[in-house]
Design a protein around this motif. Structure first.
Motif, short mmCIF file in Angstrom:
data_model
loop_
_atom_site.label_atom_id
_atom_site.label_comp_id
_atom_site.label_asym_id
_atom_site.label_seq_id
_atom_site.Cartn_x
_atom_site.Cartn_y
_atom_site.Cartn_z
N TYR A 168 0.84 -1.19 0.00
CA TYR A 168 0.00 0.00 0.00
C TYR A 168 0.88 1.25 0.00
O TYR A 168 2.02 1.22 0.46
CB TYR A 168 -0.90 0.04 1.25
CG TYR A 168 -1.72 -1.20 1.46
CD1 TYR A 168 -2.72 -1.57 0.57
CD2 TYR A 168 -1.50 -2.02 2.58
CE1 TYR A 168 -3.49 -2.71 0.77
CE2 TYR A 168 -2.27 -3.16 2.80
CZ TYR A 168 -3.26 -3.49 1.88
OH TYR A 168 -4.00 -4.62 2.09
N ALA A 173 1.34 -0.57 -6.83
CA ALA A 173 0.47 -0.56 -8.01
C ALA A 173 -1.00 -0.70 -7.62
O ALA A 173 -1.37 -1.66 -6.94
CB ALA A 173 0.87 -1.69 -8.95
N SER A 174 -1.81 0.27 -8.04
CA SER A 174 -3.28 0.21 -7.95
C SER A 174 -3.81 -0.07 -6.55
O SER A 174 -4.92 -0.57 -6.39
CB SER A 174 -3.82 -0.86 -8.91
OG SER A 174 -3.38 -0.63 -10.23
N TRP A 175 -3.03 0.27 -5.52
CA TRP A 175 -3.43 -0.08 -4.16
C TRP A 175 -4.73 0.61 -3.73
O TRP A 175 -5.48 0.08 -2.90
CB TRP A 175 -2.32 0.27 -3.18
CG TRP A 175 -2.09 1.75 -3.04
CD1 TRP A 175 -1.33 2.54 -3.84
CD2 TRP A 175 -2.64 2.60 -2.03
NE1 TRP A 175 -1.37 3.85 -3.41
CE2 TRP A 175 -2.17 3.91 -2.30
CE3 TRP A 175 -3.49 2.39 -0.94
CZ2 TRP A 175 -2.52 5.01 -1.52
CZ3 TRP A 175 -3.84 3.49 -0.15
CH2 TRP A 175 -3.35 4.77 -0.45
N ASP A 176 -5.01 1.80 -4.30
CA ASP A 176 -6.18 2.55 -3.89
C ASP A 176 -7.33 2.40 -4.89
O ASP A 176 -8.35 3.08 -4.77
CB ASP A 176 -5.83 4.03 -3.74
CG ASP A 176 -6.79 4.76 -2.83
OD1 ASP A 176 -7.47 4.10 -2.03
OD2 ASP A 176 -6.89 6.00 -2.94
N GLY A 177 -7.18 1.53 -5.87
CA GLY A 177 -8.20 1.35 -6.89
C GLY A 177 -9.34 0.47 -6.43
O GLY A 177 -9.31 -0.11 -5.34
N ALA A 179 -10.19 -2.45 -7.23
CA ALA A 179 -9.89 -3.87 -7.07
C ALA A 179 -9.15 -4.17 -5.77
O ALA A 179 -9.00 -5.34 -5.40
CB ALA A 179 -9.05 -4.37 -8.24
N VAL A 180 -8.69 -3.12 -5.07
CA VAL A 180 -7.95 -3.35 -3.82
C VAL A 180 -8.70 -2.68 -2.66
O VAL A 180 -9.52 -3.30 -2.00
CB VAL A 180 -6.50 -2.84 -3.93
CG1 VAL A 180 -5.70 -3.19 -2.68
CG2 VAL A 180 -5.83 -3.44 -5.16
#
Length: 256
Positions: A168, A173-177, A179-180
């Motif tokens: 995080y 990568a994409s941690w706040d998107g 999908a996470v």
């Protein structure tokens, strides 16, 4: 700073003794009042840690037949410190035959500009029981989070039960998107390994009807074990979700 704390619990005449209770650096270990045959230990923070560059480690062993409960007095706050080097915080848990360990520390807060790599490695005997809770808050109030990398590895009778890695914060990568975390700032999990769950055929179960208020999923693992993963806007909502899932485990374990 380098520091290692050690806790060893031993079964003695229907109770649990603590022959090793060795704090170091920021770790001050205090015995709490026992509960039945269960020994209880609280980890106190004697100084600010982990800071950048720190190497911290806790080793906990519950020997055959022992029953140990470990918690902490306050949240752990990861801070940047005087160097930009990452900090490490390693936890090693060993639970022998017929032993029980409750590992229930207070949350870990990833403060802005911190960089922490946290690992938790668990070794369980076949008849060992484990309740493990992890809670992480990404950023203090009105600030962004630091970088937080975690890995949880659990082995039962020498066989891999769970190997999970999370990342995080800045650079992940994409941690706040969607999908996470989907914009949430509190994340946690509850892992229960217990022979009493053998033969359970319950499927995946969802908790929380409003995605904005947080959601959790309970997933059966081969073990016998269950893993609950939750995300929420804050720590209070996260704890409610994890507590609801823990109640389900208590019902199953007690045969109700």
């Amino acid at each position: 700073m380098r520091a290692t704390a050690r806790i060893t619990a031993t079964a003695v005449g229907g109770a649990t003794a603590l022959p090793v209770l060795d704090g170091d650096g920021p770790f001050e270990l205090r015995r709490s009042r026992s509960y039945g045959g269960q020994a209880r230990v609280c980890v106190l923070g004697a100084m600010s840690a982990p800071l950048g560059g720190d190497r911290l480690r806790i080793e906990v062993t519950a020997e055959q037949g022992a029953h140990l409960h470990v918690t902490s007095a306050a949240a752990t706050v990861a801070l940047r410190g005087p160097t930009r080097e990452h900090a490490t915080y390693d936890v090693r848990l060993t639970v022998a035959e017929g032993a029980r360990l409750h590992w229930l520390p207070k949350p870990l807060i990833s403060a802005a500009r911190s960089n922490l790599r946290q690992t938790c490695a668990v070794d369980l005997a076949t008849t060992a029981r484990l309740v493990l809770r992890e809670e992480q808050v990404l950023g203090r109030a009105h600030e962004p989070p630091g970088r937080l990398t975690g890995r949880l590895t659990v082995r039962r009778d020498g066989r891999l039960l769970l190997d999970q890695r999370t990342e995080y914060g800045p650079g992940a990568a994409s941690w706040d998107g969607p999908a996470v975390l989907g914009g949430h700032r509190a994340v946690g999990q509850l892992l229960v390994v217990d022979p009493a769950l053998a033969g359970e055929r319950s499927g995946v179960r969802l908790f929380g009807g409003d995605p904005g208020a947080g959601e959790a999923v309970l997933t059966p693992l081969t073990g016998p074990a269950i893993l609950v993963t939750a995300v929420a806007p804050d720590l209070l909502a996260l704890r409610r979700l994890l507590d609801a899932a823990h109640m389900i485990y208590n019902v199953k374990a007690n045969g109700s």
